[in-house]
Design a protein around this motif. Sequence first.
Motif: not given
Length: 533
Positions: A17-21, A66-68, A72-75, A231-232
């Motif tokens: 999460t930190a990396a993708t953000s 879900k907001p995260m 991050l553009g993940i469906d 997905a991340l």
Amino acid sequence: MLQHRIVIVGAGISGLTAATSLAMRGHKVLVLEKQAICGGLVNSFVRDGFLFDGGIRATENAGMIKPMLAELGIDLPLLPSKVSLDVEDNIIIADTKESLASYENLLKELYPDSTEDVEKVIKVIGKYDVYMQVLFGSDSPFFKDAKRDLRYFLTTFIFWLFRFLATGAAIMRMQMPMEEFLGKLISNDSLRDIISQHFFKKTPAFFAMSYFSLYPDYFYPKGGVGRIPAALQSRLVELGSEVRTETEVVRLDASRKVLVDAKGNEYAYDKMIWCADLKHLYRITTWDTFPKSKMQKMLKEKERVLASRGAESVFTLFLAVDLPPEYFHAISEGHFFYTPSRKGLGELHRSELASMLDGWETLKRETFYSWLDSFCRLNTYEISIPVLNDSSAAPMGKTGLIASFLFDYELTRRIEAGGWYEEFEKHISSSMIEVLSTSVYPQLKENILFSFSASPLRIERTVGSSEGAIVGWSFEEKIPLDATMLTMKKAIRSPIPDVFRAGQWTASPAGLPTCIMTARMAADMVHAELGGK
């Protein structure tokens, strides 16, 4: 030596999460993960066509996940995961706010002489449901963009903030252990156990009393919970960053700001976020050239961290069963908290366990197994049935089950040291199967295709989590960081210069939402220090 602006250690949910953000904001990030697969305690795997989840079995949105994913553009397809609660043969589905009334009726049927105590408990749960709705009932502002969502911050956020601060104050007033709180509230020991024994020892009362309100919020990613970290990781690579698996960090030279892996490769960094086990960080770190004042602060925290321990772990039994999903769905939903007896554990997992450990050298094995059989018979099982959430999770006409309960790490450590771990593993697995087959699943035992298990030791060695902990620090002692809900941001900055931290060892209580929240905070801090806006 390779030079990187940002290195993240640990590719669990917080590290990814930190990396993708950060990658979404234009940073190139290197993530180092010692395992072959990312995810840590959020993982799934397939064996002979059966999908199993190796860590958490489902997750609540908590206004966070879900907001995260959206930011991050993940469906990712997210399926509802209904929760059932059952004591003996009294079962309810906890899928709406109205389910609390059903829970009240269930408890009154089980304990007709304690109806007033039941009403007191239900009143408290209802009260704290209101606070949980403030915390998790709407999308968290952590994943709002100040420029894109300016109207939100000028209107809705202001009201949310006041409610959040009021809720935080209420939480701080309810920090007493749940056992102490329930002991003051109710007099029936069995009723107390049935309400509390599936929580970690000395869980803060607020967390325990408010958890019922999270059940309607549970969901299950199609393909297993492991689809979230997968997905991340895919999104991170798509953004031009890198994840290196099977790369174990074995040394940190904090003075030079250099990490070293098990193969001798060195990674220099400007900023580093540690999302792995905190004890491991302090065991591998050297800082010889720092000024004395800085060293004292680091040494004090190191001493506290290494002297602390994780919360209880779990023993998990994985079963492949030659019975159709319909057999199990006639009994419960896909996420099932089942207690075979209304009696409760009593002192089995407290004073009796402590007495066994104190007298371990002279303990007779038959005495231990007698205790273990009672422990299995009176415990609360968390049972997950993936195919009831995702129809593709098992071969046609068959079902996979995951059954677990809280279990003490020190027991398994001593058993292995004594050379009888395999014998123990067979016995506890057989005992669990016997309990489930003579109660809720009469056809289970004769239809098992194969089974295997995971103990606290296996969790510690596979995931690298001290004491096999799955929620970070133990609630039975003061945690080594100043890391409450209201001081979480303070805990993210470590005393080691340019080293930040996120994940289950950063805040308490720690769950998936906390891991995501601390990851986002750490990413924000790193971004700001590198000149981002």
